[in-house]
Write a protein that holds these residues in place. Structure first.
Motif, PDB file in Angstrom:
ATOM      1  N   CYS A 147       0.871  -1.179   0.000  1.00 10.71           N
ATOM      2  CA  CYS A 147       0.000   0.000   0.000  1.00 10.71           C
ATOM      3  C   CYS A 147       0.909   1.229   0.000  1.00 10.71           C
ATOM      4  O   CYS A 147       1.980   1.213   0.594  1.00 10.71           O
ATOM      5  N   THR A 159       0.729   3.727   1.686  1.00 12.23           N
ATOM      6  CA  THR A 159       0.990   4.091   3.085  1.00 12.23           C
ATOM      7  C   THR A 159       2.305   3.490   3.591  1.00 12.23           C
ATOM      8  O   THR A 159       3.011   4.109   4.390  1.00 12.23           O
ATOM      9  N   HIS A 203       0.107  -3.834   5.881  1.00  4.33           N
ATOM     10  CA  HIS A 203      -1.194  -3.985   6.535  1.00  4.33           C
ATOM     11  C   HIS A 203      -2.224  -4.562   5.566  1.00  4.33           C
ATOM     12  O   HIS A 203      -3.401  -4.219   5.614  1.00  4.33           O
ATOM     13  N   CYS A 206      -6.877  -3.447   2.356  1.00  8.00           N
ATOM     14  CA  CYS A 206      -6.786  -1.988   2.577  1.00  8.00           C
ATOM     15  C   CYS A 206      -7.401  -1.233   1.398  1.00  8.00           C
ATOM     16  O   CYS A 206      -8.342  -0.491   1.566  1.00  8.00           O
ATOM     17  N   ARG A 231      -2.327  -2.901  -7.963  1.00  9.22           N
ATOM     18  CA  ARG A 231      -1.653  -3.281  -6.727  1.00  9.22           C
ATOM     19  C   ARG A 231      -0.475  -4.219  -6.976  1.00  9.22           C
ATOM     20  O   ARG A 231      -0.516  -5.029  -7.918  1.00  9.22           O
TER      21      ARG A 231
END
Ligand SMILES: [Zn+2]
Ligand SMILES: [Zn+2]
Length: 337
Positions: free
Chosen positions: A38, A40, A61, A148, A332
């Motif tokens: 991700c 993040t 995550h 996520c 992704r």
């Protein structure tokens, strides 16, 4: 176990051999089968945000795999069951947010791969109360991005209360955007996909976007207005300019949903007069709850969503970060073990 570790902000991650963690009271040990990357995680590794993690730490995550051990107080029935380890690593369970189905707003929450070690490793410990069961109809590879990117965009569409035939502008196609547009279509929205990269717009087209806008060559505000304006604009691109454009593309009664987090503590100019007269809502939306993730998995198991992702090995983590930062990953990236 092998793990990718952030040793200092801005440094390449190191692949290290670490002892496999033991689940403490209330925790489970999860053997990773798939772990999504991700954006993040990149912000975490760079220490980009006002609240920073503390190196050394293991990011990640979007971790999926079977429970292989449980700590004190956790039912052994969980052993062998596949679970997702999401951003919300744990919450207090008793505050006004936790008891009203908004545990994502708990002020005492800990976050996987940020305030506690996460899923860029062969094993991770997680709070038994925070993990979400992955149904048989969802592969671990697909479950990772849903944990996520999926739940975050699903929640954004939910909080925007999209109704059929409303126009939903999605700013930023990619890991999150390709799922946002599918959730918007599921609830009957007409979707405008906005991005700078032709590949990502091609992906949006394949997934059924009703209007495609290349923001590098066209003004998205003008293009969206030509199509009747947006009732909802979901911003998944981290450039503050995208937030401004999204705001200006809204119709009266429109809802701006902020999801992306720019690197600096950025702000946009919200004109008071237009906001009041236009009945505009500005909504911040952060990930989604365990119940939201259960719903995301149920929709996927029923064949209603498609996950677009590519596999990478954990030792390719630094190249994978570069791919994402360079906008070269179509959607992704998922580390498979
Ligand atoms: Zn995330
Ligand atoms: Zn709480």
């Amino acid at each position: 176990m092998k793990a990718a570790v952030v040793t200092d902000f801005g440094k390449p991650l190191e692949i290290q051999e670490l002892p496999t963690p033991e689940p403490g009271p209330g925790q489970v040990l999860v053997k990773m089968e798939a772990s999504g990357l991700c954006h993040t995680d990149i912000h975490a590794a760079h220490g980009d945000w006002p609240v920073k993690p503390r190196p050394p730490f293991i990011p990640g995550h979007e971790g999926i795999g079977p429970v292989t051990a449980v700590g004190a107080g956790v039912s052994t029935d969980l052993i062998g069951k596949r679970v997702a380890v999401p951003w919300l690593g744990s919450s207090c369970g008793t505050c006004r947010y936790c008891v009203s189905g908004w545990e994502t707003l708990c002020e005492a929450q800990v976050n996987s791969g940020y305030s506690v070690d996460g899923c860029y490793a062969e094993y991770a410990v997680a709070s038994a109360g925070a993990v979400v069961r992955v149904p048989d109809g969802v592969t671990s590879f697909d479950a990772a991005p849903l944990t996520c990117a999926g739940v975050t965009t699903y929640k954004a569409i939910k909080v925007a209360r999209v109704v059929p035939a409303e126009r939903v502008a999605v700013f930023g196609i990619g890991g999150l955007g390709h799922l946002a547009l599918q959730y918007a279509r599921l609830v009957g929205g007409l979707v405008t996909a906005v991005d700078l990269e032709p590949d990502k717009l091609g992906l949006a087209h394949r997934l059924g976007a009703d209007q495609i806008v290349n923001a590098r060559t066209h003004d998205p505000v003008e293009e969206i207005r030509k199509a009747g304006g947006a009732d909802v604009a979901v911003v998944l691109a981290a450039a503050p300019k995208a937030f401004e454009q999204a705001y200006r593309s809204l119709n009266r009664g429109g809802r701006l949903v902020m999801v992306a987090l720019p690197a600096d503590d950025a702000a946009i100019n919200v004109p008071i007069f237009e906001t009041v007269l236009g009945g505009i809502s500005v909504i911040g939306s952060i990930v989604g709850t365990r119940q939201d993730l259960t719903e995301v998995f149920a929709l996927h198991a029923a064949g209603r969503t498609q996950v677009i992702a590519e596999t990478r090995r954990l030792d390719e983590v630094n190249d994978s970060f570069d791919e994402v930062l360079g906008g070269r990953a179509e959607a992704r990236l998922v580390f498979e073990f």
